[in-house]
Design an enzyme around this catalytic site. Structure first.
Site, PDB file in Angstrom:
ATOM      1  N   GLY A 233     -44.018  12.972 -45.667  1.00 58.98           N
ATOM      2  CA  GLY A 233     -43.485  12.098 -46.700  1.00 58.98           C
ATOM      3  C   GLY A 233     -43.907  10.657 -46.496  1.00 58.98           C
ATOM      4  O   GLY A 233     -44.190   9.942 -47.460  1.00 58.98           O
TER       5      GLY A 233
ATOM      6  N   TRP B 130     -47.516  10.397 -47.481  1.00 55.52           N
ATOM      7  CA  TRP B 130     -47.656  10.423 -48.939  1.00 55.52           C
ATOM      8  C   TRP B 130     -47.663   9.011 -49.517  1.00 55.52           C
ATOM      9  O   TRP B 130     -48.342   8.732 -50.502  1.00 55.52           O
ATOM     10  CB  TRP B 130     -46.505  11.230 -49.542  1.00 55.52           C
ATOM     11  CG  TRP B 130     -46.472  11.208 -51.044  1.00 55.52           C
ATOM     12  CD1 TRP B 130     -47.100  12.069 -51.888  1.00 55.52           C
ATOM     13  CD2 TRP B 130     -45.759  10.288 -51.880  1.00 55.52           C
ATOM     14  NE1 TRP B 130     -46.835  11.742 -53.201  1.00 55.52           N
ATOM     15  CE2 TRP B 130     -46.009  10.640 -53.224  1.00 55.52           C
ATOM     16  CE3 TRP B 130     -44.931   9.185 -51.620  1.00 55.52           C
ATOM     17  CZ2 TRP B 130     -45.468   9.946 -54.292  1.00 55.52           C
ATOM     18  CZ3 TRP B 130     -44.386   8.493 -52.690  1.00 55.52           C
ATOM     19  CH2 TRP B 130     -44.663   8.883 -54.004  1.00 55.52           C
ATOM     20  N   HIS B 131     -46.915   8.091 -48.871  1.00 52.61           N
ATOM     21  CA  HIS B 131     -46.810   6.738 -49.389  1.00 52.61           C
ATOM     22  C   HIS B 131     -48.104   5.948 -49.248  1.00 52.61           C
ATOM     23  O   HIS B 131     -48.317   4.989 -49.988  1.00 52.61           O
ATOM     24  CB  HIS B 131     -45.681   5.989 -48.687  1.00 52.61           C
ATOM     25  CG  HIS B 131     -44.325   6.341 -49.188  1.00 52.61           C
ATOM     26  ND1 HIS B 131     -43.642   7.468 -48.773  1.00 52.61           N
ATOM     27  CD2 HIS B 131     -43.515   5.736 -50.108  1.00 52.61           C
ATOM     28  CE1 HIS B 131     -42.472   7.525 -49.399  1.00 52.61           C
ATOM     29  NE2 HIS B 131     -42.374   6.497 -50.210  1.00 52.61           N
ATOM     30  N   GLY B 132     -48.946   6.322 -48.320  1.00 51.19           N
ATOM     31  CA  GLY B 132     -50.184   5.575 -48.156  1.00 51.19           C
ATOM     32  C   GLY B 132     -50.973   6.037 -46.954  1.00 51.19           C
ATOM     33  O   GLY B 132     -50.431   6.628 -46.015  1.00 51.19           O
TER      34      GLY B 132
ATOM     35  N   PHE C 202     -49.440   3.545 -54.415  1.00 48.55           N
ATOM     36  CA  PHE C 202     -49.225   4.893 -53.913  1.00 48.55           C
ATOM     37  C   PHE C 202     -49.622   5.945 -54.930  1.00 48.55           C
ATOM     38  O   PHE C 202     -49.616   7.114 -54.620  1.00 48.55           O
ATOM     39  CB  PHE C 202     -47.751   5.085 -53.516  1.00 48.55           C
ATOM     40  CG  PHE C 202     -47.270   4.043 -52.542  1.00 48.55           C
ATOM     41  CD1 PHE C 202     -48.091   3.593 -51.522  1.00 48.55           C
ATOM     42  CD2 PHE C 202     -46.002   3.512 -52.665  1.00 48.55           C
ATOM     43  CE1 PHE C 202     -47.647   2.623 -50.642  1.00 48.55           C
ATOM     44  CE2 PHE C 202     -45.553   2.566 -51.776  1.00 48.55           C
ATOM     45  CZ  PHE C 202     -46.376   2.108 -50.764  1.00 48.55           C
TER      46      PHE C 202
END
Length: 426
Positions: free
Chosen positions: A264, A267-269, A426
Site C-alpha cells: 500500500g 502504491w503511493h509512489g 500517484f
C-alpha cells in the site's frame, strides 16, 4: 482487455479457464502499472545496491511520462475483473458501459477508487435532474474548494518552509511544521474528494465516501477505516484477504498485515519513503492488534485513561509517519545512489518532532499557532455534526446568497501561486 476478460470468465466452463482469464487481467494491469510507475524505481534500487556491493554498473533509466491517475483507474479496472471472477458481478455486455465506469472524469485522476460493484449498477438507472441533491452538491463542492484552496495552501507555506530546512527550527516550531503537513495533505486530498463527489452528484451519481475525520481516530486500525477509505477497503478485500487475512497463525496474520501495508505504501509512489511509511503503519497495526489482545481484560480505570490518551497518541504516530511521506526521495533516480539530503531531511524532521537533538533558534510566528488552534476547533465542531444540516433549512434565495458570499470571501484567501493536488503524483 478487461471487457474481454469479463466475458471470457463468464463463458469459461472450468475453474482453470476462469483463473487463466483473471491472471491475464492482473498480469496486464499490474504490468502496465509497474512499467509506467516503477520501472525507474527498480532500476535505481538495483543499481544502488550493486554499487554498494562494489559492482559498478551503467544501468540507465527511461524518460517515462507517468499518466495522471494511473494508480486509481488501474485498481478500478482490476476490481471489475476480480468481482466478475468471484461471481459478485455480472459482466457488462456493452463496452461503452465499462469504459464509462473506468473513465468517469470527476474522480479519474485522484480518486476515490470506485468499485465496479457500486458504480456499474448506477449506469443502468435513468438520470433525472429532479432526483439530484443540487444544494448538497454545491455545499460539498464549496467545502472541498475551501479545504484545498484556502486551508491546504496556507498550511503548505509553513510545511514547505520546515521540511526545506528542519535543522533551523526549534522544537515547538518543528512540531508545528509536521502538524501543518498533516493538515495540508488531509485538506488537499479530502478537498479533492469532496469536489469529485459533488461533481458526480450533480450528474446523478454517488461515489464512495473517502474520509471520516481520520485525525480523531483512537488507534491506527480505526485511522485506516477513516482515511482514504476506498484504498484501505480495496487493499483489505483484494489483497489482505487474498493473502489469507487472519485465517492462520499469529505470524501468518502479521505477515499479511505488514505485506499489505508495504505494498500500500509502494502504491503511493516509486520511492523508499513510501515503503518506510507503509511499513510503519504495518508495524503499528500489528502492535495495536497485540495491544488489544493483552489489555482485553484491563480494568475500567485503565480503559478510561487510554480512552483519553488514545486520540492524541494516534495522531502523534500518524504525524511521525507523515515525515517520511513528505521528505525528499531517499534514492536519486539520476545517479541511482542513496540521496543524503533525503535522509537528512527525514532524520532531522524526525528528531525535531520527537524533541530529540540540537536545533536552531528559529520559530514560526504566533499566527501559525492560532491557525492550528482554529483548525482543530472547527474540525472538532464539524466532526460532531453541528454544521452539517442547518443550511438545508434555509430558503433557496438565502442559501444562494450565503454560498455566493462564502465563495467571494474564500477567494480573498486563495494564494496567487497554485500548487497541484498532492495525489496527482500517484
Amino acid at each position: 482487455m478487461d471487457y474481454a476478460v469479463g466475458l471470457g470468465i463468464a463463458a469459461a466452463q472450468t475453474n482453470a479457464k476462469r483463473r487463466a482469464w483473471l491472471l491475464a487481467s492482473l498480469g496486464v494491469n499490474l504490468g502496465v502499472l509497474c512499467y509506467f510507475k516503477y520501472f525507474n524505481f527498480f532500476i535505481s534500487t538495483a543499481s544502488g545496491f550493486l554499487d554498494w556491493a562494489g559492482l559498478h554498473t551503467s544501468l540507465h533509466t527511461l524518460k517515462i511520462i507517468l499518466p495522471y491517475g494511473v494508480s486509481f483507474y488501474t485498481f478500478q479496472s482490476m476490481s471489475y475483473s476480480i468481482d466478475v471472477y468471484r461471481r459478485r458481478l455480472e459482466p457488462v455486455r456493452r463496452f461503452l458501459d465499462l469504459a464509462f465506469f473506468i473513465s468517469f472524469f470527476p474522480q479519474l485522476v485522484a480518486g476515490p477508487i470506485v468499485r465496479a460493484m457500486t458504480f456499474l449498477p448506477q449506469v443502468f438507472v435513468k438520470r433525472e435532474w429532479a432526483g439530484v441533491d443540487a444544494r448538497g452538491a454545491f455545499a460539498l463542492f464549496f467545502i472541498g474548494f475551501v479545504k484545498k484552496a484556502c486551508v491546504s495552501e496556507f498550511a503548505a507555506r509553513f510545511a514547505d518552509e520546515f521540511f526545506g530546512s528542519p535543522q533551523k527550527f526549534n522544537h515547538w516550531s518543528a512540531c508545528a511544521g509536521v502538524f501543518f503537513y498533516a493538515i495540508q495533505i488531509y485538506c488537499d486530498f479530502s478537498g479533492y474528494t469532496d469536489m469529485a463527489m459533488a461533481t458526480a452528484r450533480l450528474l446523478g451519481y454517488e461515489l464512495t465516501v473517502n474520509f471520516q475525520f481520520p485525525y480523531f481516530s483512537r488507534n491506527v486500525t480505526e485511522f485506516w477505516r477513516r482515511w482514504h477509505i476506498s484504498l484501505s477497503t480495496w487493499l483489505r478485500d483484494y489483497l489482505y484477504i487474498s493473502l489469507g487475512g487472519n485465517r492462520g497463525t499469529k505470524l501468518f496474520t502479521w505477515r499479511n498485515l505488514l505485506l499489505t501495508m508495504l505494498l500500500g505504501g509502494l502504491w503511493h509512489g516509486a520511492s523508499w519513503n513510501f515503503v518506510i511509511w507503509g511499513g510503519m503503519h504495518g508495524v503499528a497495526l500489528i502492535f495495536h492488534r497485540e495491544w488489544e489482545r493483552l489489555t482485553g481484560h484491563a480494568g475500567n480505570v485503565f480503559r478510561k485513561v487510554m480512552a483519553w490518551a488514545a486520540v492524541p497518541l494516534t495522531f502523534y504516530w500518524i504525524c511521525l509517519t507523515w515525515i517520511f511521506f513528505r521528505a525528499s526521495p531517499l534514492i536519486n533516480e539520476k545517479t541511482h545512489a542513496v540521496e543524503a539530503t533525503g535522509l537528512q531531511v527525514a532524520s532531522r524532521a524526525f528528531k525535531a518532532f520527537t524533541l530529540f537533538g540540537d536545533h536552531g533558534p528559529r520559530a514560526f510566528g504566533m499566527e501559525c499557532y492560532w491557525f492550528l488552534a482554529a483548525f482543530a476547533l472547527i474540525h472538532w465542531i464539524n466532526a460532531r455534526g453541528w454544521l452539517s444540516t442547518w443550511w438545508r433549512r434555509l430558503p433557496d434565495p438565502a442559501f444562494a446568497a450565503l454560498l455566493g458570499a462564502g465563495t467571494a470571501v474564500a477567494l480573498l484567501f486563495v494564494p496567487v501561486k497554485y500548487k497541484a493536488f498532492i495525489y496527482f503524483q500517484f
